[in-house]
Design an enzyme around this catalytic site. Structure first.
Site, PDB file in Angstrom:
ATOM      1  N   CYS A   2     -14.610 131.830  -6.041  1.00 54.87           N
ATOM      2  CA  CYS A   2     -15.111 131.561  -7.382  1.00 54.87           C
ATOM      3  C   CYS A   2     -14.594 132.587  -8.396  1.00 54.87           C
ATOM      4  O   CYS A   2     -14.427 133.754  -8.060  1.00 54.87           O
ATOM      5  CB  CYS A   2     -16.621 131.566  -7.476  1.00 54.87           C
ATOM      6  SG  CYS A   2     -17.418 130.323  -6.488  1.00 54.87           S
ATOM      7  N   ARG A  27      -7.881 133.617  -5.649  1.00 55.73           N
ATOM      8  CA  ARG A  27      -9.128 133.903  -4.933  1.00 55.73           C
ATOM      9  C   ARG A  27      -9.605 132.701  -4.122  1.00 55.73           C
ATOM     10  O   ARG A  27     -10.457 132.834  -3.264  1.00 55.73           O
ATOM     11  CB  ARG A  27     -10.213 134.301  -5.937  1.00 55.73           C
ATOM     12  CG  ARG A  27      -9.855 135.557  -6.700  1.00 55.73           C
ATOM     13  CD  ARG A  27     -10.861 135.798  -7.795  1.00 55.73           C
ATOM     14  NE  ARG A  27     -12.168 136.095  -7.243  1.00 55.73           N
ATOM     15  CZ  ARG A  27     -12.615 137.308  -6.997  1.00 55.73           C
ATOM     16  NH1 ARG A  27     -11.846 138.341  -7.254  1.00 55.73           N
ATOM     17  NH2 ARG A  27     -13.812 137.506  -6.502  1.00 55.73           N
ATOM     18  N   TRP A  75     -15.761 127.466  -5.718  1.00 54.20           N
ATOM     19  CA  TRP A  75     -15.518 127.339  -4.285  1.00 54.20           C
ATOM     20  C   TRP A  75     -16.843 126.843  -3.733  1.00 54.20           C
ATOM     21  O   TRP A  75     -17.830 127.575  -3.725  1.00 54.20           O
ATOM     22  CB  TRP A  75     -15.155 128.707  -3.720  1.00 54.20           C
ATOM     23  CG  TRP A  75     -14.510 128.694  -2.384  1.00 54.20           C
ATOM     24  CD1 TRP A  75     -13.181 128.513  -2.115  1.00 54.20           C
ATOM     25  CD2 TRP A  75     -15.142 128.896  -1.109  1.00 54.20           C
ATOM     26  NE1 TRP A  75     -12.954 128.590  -0.766  1.00 54.20           N
ATOM     27  CE2 TRP A  75     -14.129 128.820  -0.116  1.00 54.20           C
ATOM     28  CE3 TRP A  75     -16.446 129.122  -0.701  1.00 54.20           C
ATOM     29  CZ2 TRP A  75     -14.391 128.966   1.237  1.00 54.20           C
ATOM     30  CZ3 TRP A  75     -16.708 129.276   0.657  1.00 54.20           C
ATOM     31  CH2 TRP A  75     -15.683 129.197   1.601  1.00 54.20           C
ATOM     32  N   ASN A  99     -21.129 132.761 -10.139  1.00 51.80           N
ATOM     33  CA  ASN A  99     -20.604 133.096  -8.808  1.00 51.80           C
ATOM     34  C   ASN A  99     -21.774 133.598  -7.983  1.00 51.80           C
ATOM     35  O   ASN A  99     -22.618 134.335  -8.503  1.00 51.80           O
ATOM     36  CB  ASN A  99     -19.581 134.230  -8.886  1.00 51.80           C
ATOM     37  CG  ASN A  99     -18.268 133.781  -9.470  1.00 51.80           C
ATOM     38  OD1 ASN A  99     -18.041 132.586  -9.688  1.00 51.80           O
ATOM     39  ND2 ASN A  99     -17.384 134.735  -9.732  1.00 51.80           N
ATOM     40  N   GLY A 100     -21.792 133.257  -6.706  1.00 49.51           N
ATOM     41  CA  GLY A 100     -22.875 133.740  -5.847  1.00 49.51           C
ATOM     42  C   GLY A 100     -23.730 132.585  -5.357  1.00 49.51           C
ATOM     43  O   GLY A 100     -23.330 131.420  -5.443  1.00 49.51           O
ATOM     44  N   GLU A 483      -4.116 141.314  14.764  1.00 46.07           N
ATOM     45  CA  GLU A 483      -3.771 141.116  13.360  1.00 46.07           C
ATOM     46  C   GLU A 483      -2.641 140.080  13.227  1.00 46.07           C
ATOM     47  O   GLU A 483      -2.662 139.221  12.336  1.00 46.07           O
ATOM     48  CB  GLU A 483      -3.389 142.456  12.721  1.00 46.07           C
ATOM     49  CG  GLU A 483      -2.900 142.413  11.295  1.00 46.07           C
ATOM     50  CD  GLU A 483      -3.857 141.732  10.310  1.00 46.07           C
ATOM     51  OE1 GLU A 483      -5.027 141.489  10.641  1.00 46.07           O
ATOM     52  OE2 GLU A 483      -3.384 141.415   9.203  1.00 46.07           O
ATOM     53  N   LYS A 487      -2.881 136.497  11.182  1.00 47.28           N
ATOM     54  CA  LYS A 487      -1.937 136.122  10.120  1.00 47.28           C
ATOM     55  C   LYS A 487      -1.388 134.729  10.376  1.00 47.28           C
ATOM     56  O   LYS A 487      -1.345 133.890   9.501  1.00 47.28           O
ATOM     57  CB  LYS A 487      -0.800 137.145  10.089  1.00 47.28           C
ATOM     58  CG  LYS A 487      -0.371 137.776   8.837  1.00 47.28           C
ATOM     59  CD  LYS A 487      -1.297 138.482   7.918  1.00 47.28           C
ATOM     60  CE  LYS A 487      -2.765 138.315   8.016  1.00 47.28           C
ATOM     61  NZ  LYS A 487      -3.568 139.347   7.435  1.00 47.28           N
ATOM     62  N   GLU A 490      -4.135 131.911   9.954  1.00 46.64           N
ATOM     63  CA  GLU A 490      -4.722 131.634   8.643  1.00 46.64           C
ATOM     64  C   GLU A 490      -3.755 130.968   7.677  1.00 46.64           C
ATOM     65  O   GLU A 490      -4.193 130.246   6.792  1.00 46.64           O
ATOM     66  CB  GLU A 490      -5.367 132.876   8.026  1.00 46.64           C
ATOM     67  CG  GLU A 490      -4.418 133.908   7.446  1.00 46.64           C
ATOM     68  CD  GLU A 490      -5.161 135.000   6.688  1.00 46.64           C
ATOM     69  OE1 GLU A 490      -4.781 136.164   6.840  1.00 46.64           O
ATOM     70  OE2 GLU A 490      -6.117 134.695   5.948  1.00 46.64           O
ATOM     71  N   HIS A 506      -8.198 137.697  33.565  1.00 47.18           N
ATOM     72  CA  HIS A 506      -9.635 137.396  33.536  1.00 47.18           C
ATOM     73  C   HIS A 506      -9.920 136.085  32.814  1.00 47.18           C
ATOM     74  O   HIS A 506     -11.048 135.838  32.398  1.00 47.18           O
ATOM     75  CB  HIS A 506     -10.390 138.568  32.896  1.00 47.18           C
ATOM     76  CG  HIS A 506     -10.162 139.858  33.624  1.00 47.18           C
ATOM     77  ND1 HIS A 506     -10.780 140.137  34.813  1.00 47.18           N
ATOM     78  CD2 HIS A 506      -9.339 140.898  33.359  1.00 47.18           C
ATOM     79  CE1 HIS A 506     -10.369 141.323  35.246  1.00 47.18           C
ATOM     80  NE2 HIS A 506      -9.485 141.795  34.375  1.00 47.18           N
ATOM     81  N   LYS A 602      -9.731 134.542  -1.215  1.00 41.09           N
ATOM     82  CA  LYS A 602      -9.236 135.914  -1.100  1.00 41.09           C
ATOM     83  C   LYS A 602     -10.382 136.896  -0.919  1.00 41.09           C
ATOM     84  O   LYS A 602     -10.311 137.812  -0.128  1.00 41.09           O
ATOM     85  CB  LYS A 602      -8.416 136.263  -2.351  1.00 41.09           C
ATOM     86  CG  LYS A 602      -7.836 137.681  -2.333  1.00 41.09           C
ATOM     87  CD  LYS A 602      -6.797 137.851  -1.243  1.00 41.09           C
ATOM     88  CE  LYS A 602      -6.243 139.251  -1.143  1.00 41.09           C
ATOM     89  NZ  LYS A 602      -5.523 139.440   0.135  1.00 41.09           N
TER      90      LYS A 602
END
Ligand code: M6R
Length: 607
Positions: A2, A27, A75, A99-100, A483, A487, A490, A506, A602
């Site tokens: 947002c 974002r 969003w 926002n929120g 990491e 990447k 996503e 295992h 973001k």
């Protein structure tokens, strides 16, 4: 997640709102809207599902010369992405963007019987609530907003307009950032300072529990309890070049390639090669306080968590007398974790606004533990609430996938660890190699990126047919593998997971078949031979393996990408550059949206 923008001044408000929303596109959002008022308070409300270009199409038929307005990228949280659920929301004279999350919106909605609700959002409830206290303009807008917010449970950054007062905007925040840009004869607002760059350098960061009444030449701030607040004007450091693609096709590639420079910024003034020591001023701990540290807790989400995990492996190497625990913020905040005495918590966040990380920070502070921020966004909430901190100074990271922040977060935490080791009286010379390699990193990053880019691009073409990937590593190469997998998943939507090599037997070994490919990170070092045995186990089961290494590699794997073996300690960080480029080129090869992957934002400012 947002975005909010707002304008009051002498220029065209629609122009600023659209350009500001475009700056906040990175974002993540699924719909957008703006409302402007003419001098008589007549409103022009435009909203559209999807990209801002859809909103621009509507704007082309509704151009106005209005000088005040607010805008929003949404969003979805309550209600699907749609035009009707997009902000701004209207109730009577009030237009509001938010926002929120308003947690008690259902309860509040039941009492707002006079308003006919059109959307499923919590935000329309807030608009109706403000309107109910506004009395058709009988009371000041700012008072109506304060009355409403006193009933609200949850998080918010809001901007409110009234058709009865077309020369003021009221903004407020609790848990969701808001910045006020102070210009000449104009005042701007945004949820992220990047929207203000190029308009003004003067910014006021609103604090939680504050509300501000803004006109074109005034900003009056007070708390929800009506105590006046004197505004602290700060300088916005970001320049226009930092938020543009600068000739690259995507922000992600620009940010990967920027790493020699961005890391140099992180290290600037902090490394003394001659004396073999680092100086990290930000945390603000005395030598005595540093000496007392026995436990480090590192808190983060996603890439920031991986950076913390990798840093913990390094810190343990040279500071054996302290324990380091790295935790996922969304889990830690609800655990009943005991924090021993003499602990320090490192709060790691690129944006400085991640809701779970912020919540952990507040929980940890309640227990009286000292908190140190490892943050990029200057003036962000986490940066402001920690007891001390080190900015990583990598500049704005626009692409949703975090790259340059990771590299600098790891190195900043390693430097913090070295600062502790120095204070604890590490043997002279024992830290020398670390310091030397840190100083060399920017140059080695530059070399690695140049050396491998072409090869990585080819490899991405070759492996793009796979839908599943397994990343493998041991020791410091394990968090690095995690990491790398994040990447890839996503942005290229490949189902990628990472395992410690030793865990293969295992369970994960059962996965190896033609649907999967494996990326193995195999640095030279004490565990090299063990990693080699693990690679053989995978090959024996028909694996399709790409190996990233810094030494000679003779096993019959499908592909080997070799980086320089010059760095002995931080080689995995260079290997991560290969993973970053691999994810980038894989995404390009698959034709997906590199900088704004589906479903992601973001900055994750809601839980
Ligand atoms: O802004 P933060 O560093 O707190 O963000 C944490 C995560 O949301 C972030 O690293 C996320 O995992 C990235 N999209 C990963 O590339």
């Amino acid at each position: 997640m947002c975005g909010i923008v707002g304008y009051v001044g002498g220029k065209n408000a629609q122009d600023f709102l659209i350009s500001g929303l475009k700056r906040l596109e990175y974002r993540g959002y699924d719909s957008a809207g703006i409302v402007t008022l003419d001098e008589n308070g007549e409103a022009t409300l435009l909203r559209a599902k999807g990209k801002i270009s859809n909103l621009e199409e509507k704007l082309a038929k509704n151009k106005r010369e209005d000088k005040i307005g607010i805008g929003h990228t949404r969003w979805a949280t309550h209600g699907e992405p749609s035009e009707i659920n997009a902000h701004p929301h209207q109730a009577g004279d009030i237009y509001l963007v938010h926002n929120g999350i308003i947690e008690n919106y259902k309860e509040l909605r039941e009492h707002l019987t006079e308003h006919e609700f059109k959307s499923q959002t919590d935000t329309e409830v807030l608009a109706a609530l403000v309107n109910s206290f506004y009395g058709n303009g009988k009371y000041p807008l700012v008072n109506a907003v304060v009355q409403a917010l006193k009933l609200v449970k949850g998080t918010y950054g809001i901007a409110v307009l009234s058709t009865k007062n077309p020369d003021e905007i009221v903004v407020a925040r609790s848990g969701s950032p808001l910045v006020i840009g102070v210009g000449t004869g104009e005042t701007l607002i945004a949820s992220d300072a990047s929207a203000l760059v190029g308009h003004t350098k003067q910014a006021i960061y609103l604090n939680d529990g504050e509300v501000a009444r803004i006109t074109k030449d005034s900003v009056e701030i007070k708390t929800l309890n009506a105590e006046p607040v004197s505004a602290k004007v700060e300088e916005i450091e970001t320049n226009l070049a930092a938020i543009q693609k600068g000739g690259y096709e995507h922000f992600l590639l620009k940010e990967i390639m920027e790493q020699p420079k961005s890391l140099a910024e992180t290290l600037r003034g902090r490394v003394n090669l001659e004396q073999g020591v680092v100086h990290l001023g930000g945390p603000g701990l005395s030598e005595q306080e540093l000496r007392k540290i026995k436990h480090l807790i590192i808190v983060g989400c996603g890439t920031a968590y991986h950076a913390g995990l990798l840093a913990s492996y390094y810190i343990e190497q040279f500071t054996p007398e302290i324990t380091v625990e790295t935790v996922i913020a969304s889990e830690y905040r609800y655990r009943n974790a005991y924090i021993p005495e003499n602990s320090v918590a490192l709060i790691v966040s690129q944006s400085g606004e991640t809701a779970d990380t912020l919540a952990c920070l507040r929980e940890i502070k309640k227990q009286g533990t000292k908190t140190i921020g490892i943050v990029n966004a200057i003036g962000s909430t986490i940066a402001r609430e920690v007891d001390g901190g080190t900015y990583v100074h990598v500049g704005p990271e626009i692409s949703v996938a975090s790259t340059k922040a990771f590299t600098s977060q790891v190195m900043a935490m390693v430097m913090f660890g070295l600062t502790i080791a120095q204070a604890k009286g590490a043997k002279p010379g024992s830290l020398k190699l670390y310091v030397e390699e840190i100083a060399k990193m920017p140059e080695m990053i530059e070399k690695t990126l140049k050396d491998v880019e072409g090869e990585v691009k080819k490899a991405a073409e070759k492996y793009k047919k796979y839908e599943h990937a397994i990343y493998l590593g041991r020791d410091t190469a394990y968090p690095t593998a995690m990491e790398g997998a994040l990447k890839l998943k996503e942005i290229s939507y490949v189902d990628a997971n990472a395992y410690a090599f030793g865990e293969l037997k295992h369970g994960p070994l059962a996965l190896i078949d033609d649907r999967f490919f494996e990326v193995a990170l195999v640095p030279e070092g004490p565990l090299y031979d063990k990693a080699i045995s693990n690679v053989q186990e995978v090959l024996a089961r028909g694996g399709h393996m790409l190996v990233i290494t810094d030494t000679d590699f003779n096993l019959p794997v499908d592909d080997v990408i070799k980086i320089s073996g010059e760095l002995k300690i931080f080689s995995p960080i260079l290997m991560n550059l290969v993973s970053q480029l691999f994810a980038y080129y894989m995404t390009v090869a698959k034709g997906y949206n590199v900088d704004q992957p589906r479903n992601l934002a973001k900055s994750v400012t809601v839980e």
